[in-house]
Design a protein around this motif. Structure first.
Motif, PDB file in Angstrom:
ATOM      1  N   GLY A   1       0.802  -1.214   0.000  1.00 19.99           N
ATOM      2  CA  GLY A   1       0.000   0.000   0.000  1.00 19.99           C
ATOM      3  C   GLY A   1       0.837   1.267   0.000  1.00 19.99           C
ATOM      4  O   GLY A   1       0.588   2.190  -0.779  1.00 19.99           O
ATOM      5  N   TRP A   2       1.847   1.330   0.872  1.00 28.68           N
ATOM      6  CA  TRP A   2       2.647   2.545   0.983  1.00 28.68           C
ATOM      7  C   TRP A   2       3.577   2.747  -0.211  1.00 28.68           C
ATOM      8  O   TRP A   2       3.938   3.885  -0.519  1.00 28.68           O
ATOM      9  CB  TRP A   2       3.457   2.527   2.272  1.00 28.68           C
ATOM     10  CG  TRP A   2       2.628   2.817   3.476  1.00 28.68           C
ATOM     11  CD1 TRP A   2       2.159   1.929   4.400  1.00 28.68           C
ATOM     12  CD2 TRP A   2       2.136   4.105   3.897  1.00 28.68           C
ATOM     13  NE1 TRP A   2       1.417   2.565   5.362  1.00 28.68           N
ATOM     14  CE2 TRP A   2       1.388   3.901   5.078  1.00 28.68           C
ATOM     15  CE3 TRP A   2       2.259   5.391   3.382  1.00 28.68           C
ATOM     16  CZ2 TRP A   2       0.769   4.949   5.748  1.00 28.68           C
ATOM     17  CZ3 TRP A   2       1.644   6.432   4.058  1.00 28.68           C
ATOM     18  CH2 TRP A   2       0.906   6.206   5.229  1.00 28.68           C
TER      19      TRP A   2
ATOM     20  N   MET B   1      -3.011   5.913   1.037  1.00 25.55           N
ATOM     21  CA  MET B   1      -2.720   5.460   2.391  1.00 25.55           C
ATOM     22  C   MET B   1      -2.696   6.626   3.371  1.00 25.55           C
ATOM     23  O   MET B   1      -3.162   6.515   4.516  1.00 25.55           O
ATOM     24  CB  MET B   1      -1.386   4.710   2.423  1.00 25.55           C
ATOM     25  CG  MET B   1      -1.389   3.403   1.648  1.00 25.55           C
ATOM     26  SD  MET B   1      -2.540   2.176   2.313  1.00 25.55           S
ATOM     27  CE  MET B   1      -1.750   1.770   3.861  1.00 25.55           C
ATOM     28  N   PHE B   2      -2.155   7.766   2.928  1.00 21.73           N
ATOM     29  CA  PHE B   2      -2.203   8.966   3.770  1.00 21.73           C
ATOM     30  C   PHE B   2      -3.638   9.442   3.954  1.00 21.73           C
ATOM     31  O   PHE B   2      -4.014   9.907   5.032  1.00 21.73           O
ATOM     32  CB  PHE B   2      -1.360  10.081   3.145  1.00 21.73           C
ATOM     33  CG  PHE B   2       0.096  10.025   3.506  1.00 21.73           C
ATOM     34  CD1 PHE B   2       0.505  10.205   4.817  1.00 21.73           C
ATOM     35  CD2 PHE B   2       1.057   9.790   2.537  1.00 21.73           C
ATOM     36  CE1 PHE B   2       1.852  10.155   5.161  1.00 21.73           C
ATOM     37  CE2 PHE B   2       2.400   9.729   2.869  1.00 21.73           C
ATOM     38  CZ  PHE B   2       2.803   9.915   4.177  1.00 21.73           C
ATOM     39  N   ALA B   3      -4.446   9.314   2.890  1.00 21.34           N
ATOM     40  CA  ALA B   3      -5.844   9.750   2.976  1.00 21.34           C
ATOM     41  C   ALA B   3      -6.643   8.902   3.959  1.00 21.34           C
ATOM     42  O   ALA B   3      -7.574   9.402   4.604  1.00 21.34           O
ATOM     43  CB  ALA B   3      -6.491   9.697   1.597  1.00 21.34           C
ATOM     44  N   HIS B   4      -6.273   7.616   4.101  1.00 18.27           N
ATOM     45  CA  HIS B   4      -6.987   6.743   5.036  1.00 18.27           C
ATOM     46  C   HIS B   4      -6.748   7.137   6.489  1.00 18.27           C
ATOM     47  O   HIS B   4      -7.526   6.746   7.371  1.00 18.27           O
ATOM     48  CB  HIS B   4      -6.547   5.291   4.836  1.00 18.27           C
ATOM     49  CG  HIS B   4      -7.196   4.628   3.665  1.00 18.27           C
ATOM     50  ND1 HIS B   4      -8.562   4.553   3.495  1.00 18.27           N
ATOM     51  CD2 HIS B   4      -6.660   4.001   2.574  1.00 18.27           C
ATOM     52  CE1 HIS B   4      -8.841   3.916   2.373  1.00 18.27           C
ATOM     53  NE2 HIS B   4      -7.705   3.575   1.788  1.00 18.27           N
ATOM     54  N   LEU B   5      -5.684   7.895   6.752  1.00 23.04           N
ATOM     55  CA  LEU B   5      -5.378   8.288   8.126  1.00 23.04           C
ATOM     56  C   LEU B   5      -6.330   9.353   8.653  1.00 23.04           C
ATOM     57  O   LEU B   5      -6.443   9.537   9.868  1.00 23.04           O
ATOM     58  CB  LEU B   5      -3.933   8.801   8.219  1.00 23.04           C
ATOM     59  CG  LEU B   5      -2.834   7.775   7.919  1.00 23.04           C
ATOM     60  CD1 LEU B   5      -1.472   8.435   7.980  1.00 23.04           C
ATOM     61  CD2 LEU B   5      -2.900   6.610   8.894  1.00 23.04           C
ATOM     62  N   ILE B   6      -7.004  10.058   7.739  1.00 25.72           N
ATOM     63  CA  ILE B   6      -7.939  11.112   8.145  1.00 25.72           C
ATOM     64  C   ILE B   6      -9.299  10.815   7.521  1.00 25.72           C
ATOM     65  O   ILE B   6      -9.455  10.946   6.300  1.00 25.72           O
ATOM     66  CB  ILE B   6      -7.458  12.511   7.710  1.00 25.72           C
ATOM     67  CG1 ILE B   6      -6.073  12.801   8.292  1.00 25.72           C
ATOM     68  CG2 ILE B   6      -8.453  13.581   8.154  1.00 25.72           C
ATOM     69  CD1 ILE B   6      -5.484  14.115   7.843  1.00 25.72           C
ATOM     70  N   PRO B   7     -10.287  10.373   8.299  1.00 22.17           N
ATOM     71  CA  PRO B   7     -11.622  10.119   7.745  1.00 22.17           C
ATOM     72  C   PRO B   7     -12.231  11.379   7.140  1.00 22.17           C
ATOM     73  O   PRO B   7     -11.938  12.504   7.574  1.00 22.17           O
ATOM     74  CB  PRO B   7     -12.421   9.640   8.964  1.00 22.17           C
ATOM     75  CG  PRO B   7     -11.398   9.165   9.934  1.00 22.17           C
ATOM     76  CD  PRO B   7     -10.188  10.024   9.705  1.00 22.17           C
TER      77      PRO B   7
ATOM     78  N   LEU C   1      -9.140  18.334  14.925  1.00 21.95           N
ATOM     79  CA  LEU C   1      -9.032  16.930  15.338  1.00 21.95           C
ATOM     80  C   LEU C   1      -8.140  16.098  14.419  1.00 21.95           C
ATOM     81  O   LEU C   1      -7.901  14.915  14.712  1.00 21.95           O
ATOM     82  CB  LEU C   1     -10.425  16.296  15.386  1.00 21.95           C
ATOM     83  CG  LEU C   1     -11.416  16.879  16.400  1.00 21.95           C
ATOM     84  CD1 LEU C   1     -12.746  16.176  16.293  1.00 21.95           C
ATOM     85  CD2 LEU C   1     -10.862  16.782  17.816  1.00 21.95           C
ATOM     86  N   MET C   2      -7.645  16.691  13.351  1.00 24.70           N
ATOM     87  CA  MET C   2      -6.861  15.908  12.383  1.00 24.70           C
ATOM     88  C   MET C   2      -5.612  15.264  12.990  1.00 24.70           C
ATOM     89  O   MET C   2      -5.345  14.085  12.742  1.00 24.70           O
ATOM     90  CB  MET C   2      -6.482  16.781  11.187  1.00 24.70           C
ATOM     91  CG  MET C   2      -7.610  16.989  10.202  1.00 24.70           C
ATOM     92  SD  MET C   2      -7.096  17.907   8.746  1.00 24.70           S
ATOM     93  CE  MET C   2      -8.643  17.956   7.831  1.00 24.70           C
ATOM     94  N   PRO C   3      -4.804  15.993  13.801  1.00 26.69           N
ATOM     95  CA  PRO C   3      -3.624  15.336  14.398  1.00 26.69           C
ATOM     96  C   PRO C   3      -3.993  14.148  15.290  1.00 26.69           C
ATOM     97  O   PRO C   3      -3.313  13.116  15.269  1.00 26.69           O
ATOM     98  CB  PRO C   3      -2.966  16.458  15.211  1.00 26.69           C
ATOM     99  CG  PRO C   3      -3.444  17.708  14.576  1.00 26.69           C
ATOM    100  CD  PRO C   3      -4.836  17.430  14.127  1.00 26.69           C
ATOM    101  N   PHE C   4      -5.087  14.290  16.052  1.00 27.80           N
ATOM    102  CA  PHE C   4      -5.506  13.188  16.916  1.00 27.80           C
ATOM    103  C   PHE C   4      -6.009  12.005  16.098  1.00 27.80           C
ATOM    104  O   PHE C   4      -5.757  10.855  16.443  1.00 27.80           O
ATOM    105  CB  PHE C   4      -6.605  13.673  17.872  1.00 27.80           C
ATOM    106  CG  PHE C   4      -6.165  14.785  18.780  1.00 27.80           C
ATOM    107  CD1 PHE C   4      -5.409  14.520  19.915  1.00 27.80           C
ATOM    108  CD2 PHE C   4      -6.500  16.097  18.497  1.00 27.80           C
ATOM    109  CE1 PHE C   4      -4.998  15.542  20.754  1.00 27.80           C
ATOM    110  CE2 PHE C   4      -6.103  17.133  19.326  1.00 27.80           C
ATOM    111  CZ  PHE C   4      -5.343  16.858  20.453  1.00 27.80           C
ATOM    112  N   MET C   5      -6.726  12.287  14.995  1.00 31.85           N
ATOM    113  CA  MET C   5      -7.243  11.218  14.155  1.00 31.85           C
ATOM    114  C   MET C   5      -6.103  10.454  13.477  1.00 31.85           C
ATOM    115  O   MET C   5      -6.162   9.229  13.330  1.00 31.85           O
ATOM    116  CB  MET C   5      -8.203  11.777  13.104  1.00 31.85           C
ATOM    117  CG  MET C   5      -9.509  12.304  13.668  1.00 31.85           C
ATOM    118  SD  MET C   5     -10.396  11.099  14.669  1.00 31.85           S
ATOM    119  CE  MET C   5     -10.672   9.798  13.482  1.00 31.85           C
TER     120      MET C   5
END
Length: 224
Positions: free
Chosen positions: A117-118, A125-131, A138-142
């Motif tokens: 994936g990476w 893959m980066f997009a999956h880290l932020i819904p 809240l982005m850093p926490f997500m």
């Protein structure tokens, strides 16, 4: 001196200090030649129907580009379910109740998916880290939460399978150890309860194999 309760699951059979218990892991392969018989038995037809059903279900869960991976997950299900069922037989080592076995299945699979994936779909893959729809605050926490949940996936897969398999076997062992000290009437109740537990463990053997394969399929479907 009190013995360790979990020591009943340790390998004990050996020849020249070479443990033979883990050889039971490969006993499932002995059942595979039955499907090549000229006249298939009812069990063989039932198994073929089950494999075909799993293939269709995994195919619907996977992305169109990963449809060929159904062979891997059907084989993974078959391998685990054979080991789970063989572990229910007396004097057969239950390899699927050990973290060494379950973690060696989940970790290489997860590492392969992550590397694929990476390397090939880095932006996705980066997009999956932020819904989608996450507030900027809240982005850093997500990102942190999604990263942790992704990293612990192989551990949760391994622990889920090993814990569910060892729990039933442990309960069967505890109940059977009280048998010699019981009266005949209570012993009949114990035997009946052991039979019910054995039926339950047979269902757990199938369900946990299915859960392991389905979760692996879902993790694969996220790589797009």
């Amino acid at each position: 001196m009190m013995t360790n309760l979990f020591s009943v699951f340790d390998p004990s059979s050996s020849i020249f200090n070479f443990s033979l218990n883990w050889m039971s892991t490969f006993l499932g392969f002995l059942f595979l030649p039955y499907i090549y018989w000229a006249s298939s038995s009812r069990w063989s037809l039932l198994w073929s129907k089950l494999i075909e059903t799993l293939h269709k279900e995994f195919k619907s869960l996977l992305q169109p580009s990963h449809v060929g991976s159904t062979l891997l997950f059907v084989s993974l299900f078959s391998f685990i379910v054979f080991n789970n069922f063989l572990g229910l037989l007396p004097y057969v080592f239950t390899s699927s109740s050990h973290m060494v076995f379950t973690f060696s299945l989940s970790l290489p699979l997860w590492l392969t998916l992550m590397l694929f994936g990476w390397i090939n779909h880095t932006k996705n893959m980066f997009a999956h880290l932020i819904p989608q729809g996450t507030p900027v605050v809240l982005m850093p926490f997500m990102v942190l939460i999604e990263t942790i949940s992704n990293v612990i996936r192989p551990g949760t897969l391994a622990i889920r399978l090993a814990a569910n398999m060892i729990a039933g076997h442990l309960l069967l062992t505890l109940l059977s150890s009280t048998g010699p000290s019981l009266s005949l009437s209570i012993l009949s109740i114990l035997i009946f309860s052991q039979i019910l537990l054995l039926i339950l463990e047979s269902a757990v053997a199938i369900i946990q194999s299915y859960v392991f394969a389905v979760l692996s399929t879902l993790y694969t479907s996220e790589i797009n």
